[in-house]
Design a protein around this motif. Structure first.
Motif: not given
Length: 120
Positions: A91-99
């Motif tokens: 989840w941090p990877a997906v949120l980080g990719a979005i940001v």
């Protein structure tokens, strides 16, 4: 050549801002962010197209939303290969990719506007 360095600088700055905003993404230093920007560019150039093609049916089924997962996997791979970049999980990877994509677009918009005004 100047364009390459400007793009690299923008990617490094975007990665630093993303690490500041997203709790599960950490960058140790500015040189680590610069190396991570290069690694992320290489992952996006070579691994991401293969992942996109392999997951095309799932991407079509989810109306393109699975590409967010592919971007998260790319960021996780860059974190795995870069010593100064740590991504704590899925989840941090997906949120980080979005940001990261929003920040890169935002910074790129300012740089492209300034380049267009210099051409006039």
């Amino acid at each position: 050549m100047v364009s390459f360095f400007l793009t690299w600088l923008m990617a490094t700055l975007s990665l630093l801002i993303t690490a500041f905003v997203v709790p599960g993404v950490r960058v140790d230093s500015i040189p680590a962010a610069a190396v991570a920007a290069i690694v992320l560019g290489l992952v996006n150039a070579f691994v991401k197209p293969v992942l996109t093609i392999l997951t095309l049916p799932l991407t079509i089924l989810t109306l393109g939303l699975f590409l967010l997962v592919v971007n998260g996997i790319s960021l996780s791979l860059a974190g795995y290969f870069t010593p100064g970049l740590e991504v704590d999980g899925f989840w941090p990877a997906v949120l980080g990719a979005i940001v990261l994509s929003f920040v890169s677009s935002f910074i790129g918009g300012f740089v492209n506007k300034s380049e267009a005004s210099e051409d006039i």
